[in-house]
Design a protein around this motif. Structure first.
Motif, PDB file in Angstrom:
ATOM      1  N   ALA A  73     -42.291 -23.275   8.772  1.00 60.26           N
ATOM      2  CA  ALA A  73     -41.409 -23.169   9.945  1.00 60.26           C
ATOM      3  C   ALA A  73     -41.818 -21.982  10.810  1.00 60.26           C
ATOM      4  O   ALA A  73     -41.835 -20.837  10.359  1.00 60.26           O
ATOM      5  N   ALA A  74     -42.154 -22.269  12.062  1.00 62.10           N
ATOM      6  CA  ALA A  74     -42.526 -21.219  13.015  1.00 62.10           C
ATOM      7  C   ALA A  74     -41.270 -20.629  13.644  1.00 62.10           C
ATOM      8  O   ALA A  74     -40.238 -21.290  13.743  1.00 62.10           O
ATOM      9  N   GLY A  75     -41.377 -19.377  14.070  1.00 64.84           N
ATOM     10  CA  GLY A  75     -40.296 -18.752  14.817  1.00 64.84           C
ATOM     11  C   GLY A  75     -39.600 -17.642  14.061  1.00 64.84           C
ATOM     12  O   GLY A  75     -40.086 -17.130  13.063  1.00 64.84           O
ATOM     13  N   ALA A  76     -38.426 -17.277  14.605  1.00 65.10           N
ATOM     14  CA  ALA A  76     -37.589 -16.226  14.019  1.00 65.10           C
ATOM     15  C   ALA A  76     -36.140 -16.625  14.200  1.00 65.10           C
ATOM     16  O   ALA A  76     -35.801 -17.410  15.100  1.00 65.10           O
ATOM     17  N   LEU A  77     -35.285 -16.082  13.341  1.00 66.96           N
ATOM     18  CA  LEU A  77     -33.861 -16.367  13.451  1.00 66.96           C
ATOM     19  C   LEU A  77     -33.338 -15.945  14.820  1.00 66.96           C
ATOM     20  O   LEU A  77     -33.745 -14.916  15.360  1.00 66.96           O
ATOM     21  N   ILE A  78     -32.446 -16.726  15.373  1.00 63.95           N
ATOM     22  CA  ILE A  78     -31.821 -16.395  16.644  1.00 63.95           C
ATOM     23  C   ILE A  78     -30.933 -15.176  16.427  1.00 63.95           C
ATOM     24  O   ILE A  78     -30.212 -15.090  15.436  1.00 63.95           O
ATOM     25  N   GLY A  79     -31.033 -14.213  17.327  1.00 61.52           N
ATOM     26  CA  GLY A  79     -30.229 -13.005  17.239  1.00 61.52           C
ATOM     27  C   GLY A  79     -31.060 -11.758  17.429  1.00 61.52           C
ATOM     28  O   GLY A  79     -32.224 -11.801  17.830  1.00 61.52           O
ATOM     29  N   SER A  80     -30.464 -10.615  17.134  1.00 64.28           N
ATOM     30  CA  SER A  80     -31.082  -9.309  17.316  1.00 64.28           C
ATOM     31  C   SER A  80     -32.047  -8.985  16.173  1.00 64.28           C
ATOM     32  O   SER A  80     -31.748  -9.266  15.016  1.00 64.28           O
ATOM     33  N   HIS A  81     -33.182  -8.374  16.539  1.00 58.63           N
ATOM     34  CA  HIS A  81     -34.219  -8.033  15.562  1.00 58.63           C
ATOM     35  C   HIS A  81     -34.768  -6.639  15.814  1.00 58.63           C
ATOM     36  O   HIS A  81     -34.952  -6.235  16.959  1.00 58.63           O
ATOM     37  N   LYS A 104     -43.446   5.429  15.080  1.00 59.42           N
ATOM     38  CA  LYS A 104     -42.314   5.048  15.940  1.00 59.42           C
ATOM     39  C   LYS A 104     -42.306   3.549  16.260  1.00 59.42           C
ATOM     40  O   LYS A 104     -41.329   3.043  16.803  1.00 59.42           O
ATOM     41  N   TYR A 105     -43.400   2.845  15.901  1.00 59.32           N
ATOM     42  CA  TYR A 105     -43.455   1.396  16.103  1.00 59.32           C
ATOM     43  C   TYR A 105     -43.460   0.617  14.790  1.00 59.32           C
ATOM     44  O   TYR A 105     -43.503  -0.602  14.798  1.00 59.32           O
ATOM     45  N   ASN A 106     -43.480   1.324  13.648  1.00 59.42           N
ATOM     46  CA  ASN A 106     -43.438   0.618  12.361  1.00 59.42           C
ATOM     47  C   ASN A 106     -42.395   1.245  11.447  1.00 59.42           C
ATOM     48  O   ASN A 106     -41.231   0.884  11.523  1.00 59.42           O
ATOM     49  N   SER A 107     -42.752   2.167  10.579  1.00 64.05           N
ATOM     50  CA  SER A 107     -41.781   2.681   9.599  1.00 64.05           C
ATOM     51  C   SER A 107     -40.554   3.334  10.248  1.00 64.05           C
ATOM     52  O   SER A 107     -39.469   3.323   9.670  1.00 64.05           O
ATOM     53  N   LYS A 108     -40.691   3.868  11.444  1.00 63.40           N
ATOM     54  CA  LYS A 108     -39.571   4.494  12.162  1.00 63.40           C
ATOM     55  C   LYS A 108     -39.250   3.752  13.459  1.00 63.40           C
ATOM     56  O   LYS A 108     -38.701   4.336  14.397  1.00 63.40           O
ATOM     57  N   SER A 109     -39.563   2.475  13.496  1.00 63.20           N
ATOM     58  CA  SER A 109     -39.422   1.699  14.728  1.00 63.20           C
ATOM     59  C   SER A 109     -37.976   1.594  15.205  1.00 63.20           C
ATOM     60  O   SER A 109     -37.063   1.356  14.424  1.00 63.20           O
ATOM     61  N   ASP A 110     -37.823   1.781  16.512  1.00 75.18           N
ATOM     62  CA  ASP A 110     -36.538   1.504  17.142  1.00 75.18           C
ATOM     63  C   ASP A 110     -36.696   0.397  18.196  1.00 75.18           C
ATOM     64  O   ASP A 110     -35.822   0.193  19.022  1.00 75.18           O
ATOM     65  N   LEU A 111     -37.833  -0.321  18.123  1.00 74.32           N
ATOM     66  CA  LEU A 111     -38.036  -1.467  19.014  1.00 74.32           C
ATOM     67  C   LEU A 111     -37.027  -2.552  18.658  1.00 74.32           C
ATOM     68  O   LEU A 111     -36.860  -2.881  17.481  1.00 74.32           O
ATOM     69  N   GLN A 112     -36.372  -3.115  19.637  1.00 76.37           N
ATOM     70  CA  GLN A 112     -35.376  -4.168  19.434  1.00 76.37           C
ATOM     71  C   GLN A 112     -35.667  -5.330  20.387  1.00 76.37           C
ATOM     72  O   GLN A 112     -36.008  -5.097  21.549  1.00 76.37           O
ATOM     73  N   LYS A 113     -35.521  -6.540  19.895  1.00 78.97           N
ATOM     74  CA  LYS A 113     -35.649  -7.736  20.719  1.00 78.97           C
ATOM     75  C   LYS A 113     -34.582  -8.731  20.309  1.00 78.97           C
ATOM     76  O   LYS A 113     -34.205  -8.816  19.138  1.00 78.97           O
ATOM     77  N   GLU A 114     -34.135  -9.503  21.261  1.00 76.29           N
ATOM     78  CA  GLU A 114     -33.137 -10.547  21.042  1.00 76.29           C
ATOM     79  C   GLU A 114     -33.843 -11.891  21.109  1.00 76.29           C
ATOM     80  O   GLU A 114     -34.432 -12.237  22.140  1.00 76.29           O
ATOM     81  N   VAL A 115     -33.823 -12.645  20.013  1.00 76.99           N
ATOM     82  CA  VAL A 115     -34.442 -13.969  19.978  1.00 76.99           C
ATOM     83  C   VAL A 115     -33.404 -14.995  20.415  1.00 76.99           C
ATOM     84  O   VAL A 115     -32.305 -15.056  19.875  1.00 76.99           O
TER      85      VAL A 115
END
Length: 129
Positions: A73-81, A104-115
């Motif tokens: 199954a391709a993709g990601a769960l709908i919602g905040s990631h 700051k982009y991996n172990s301490k990442s604060d990157l957020q995306k909404e799927v």
């Protein structure tokens, strides 16, 4: 004889319904990762939802990735990631590749995306400093 045929038909319908793309809880996720303006090859991209299984993808030579939720199954769960990007991944020879991406982009990442349902395209332009 009719019962086995009916069971085969029902089993076939069930299998088709469970195939890739049948999960309405997933959104398709693809994109591009750059580091200091250049495409970042061989980086693992992880989308970690607040609850549930994460999705992973690996960038190609052009920094392009597509997430997989499971093997089929391709993709990601709908919602905040929370999004994590790392080049320190295991190689076929048992070694770990060097980490080129700041914490700051991996172990301490604060990157957020909404799927969202449907197709989601993201570009991550990371900086090493």
């Amino acid at each position: 004889m009719k019962a086995p045929i009916a069971l085969i038909v029902l089993a076939t319908i069930a299998l088709v319904g469970c195939g890739p793309g049948a999960n309405s809880d997933l959104g398709e996720v693809k994109g591009l990762v750059k580091l200091d303006g250049s495409p970042l090859p061989n980086a693992q991209v992880q989308f970690q939802p607040t609850q549930g299984r994460p999705s992973y993808g690996l960038t190609d030579a052009n920094g392009v990735f597509e997430l997989q939720y499971t093997g089929t199954a391709a993709g990601a769960l709908i919602g905040s990631h929370r999004v994590l990007v790392s080049t320190a991944i295991s190689q076929e020879n048992g070694q770990t590749a060097p980490e080129l991406v700041p914490a700051k982009y991996n172990s301490k990442s604060d990157l957020q995306k909404e799927v969202q349902p449907g197709v989601n395209e993201y570009e991550f332009d990371l900086v090493s400093r």
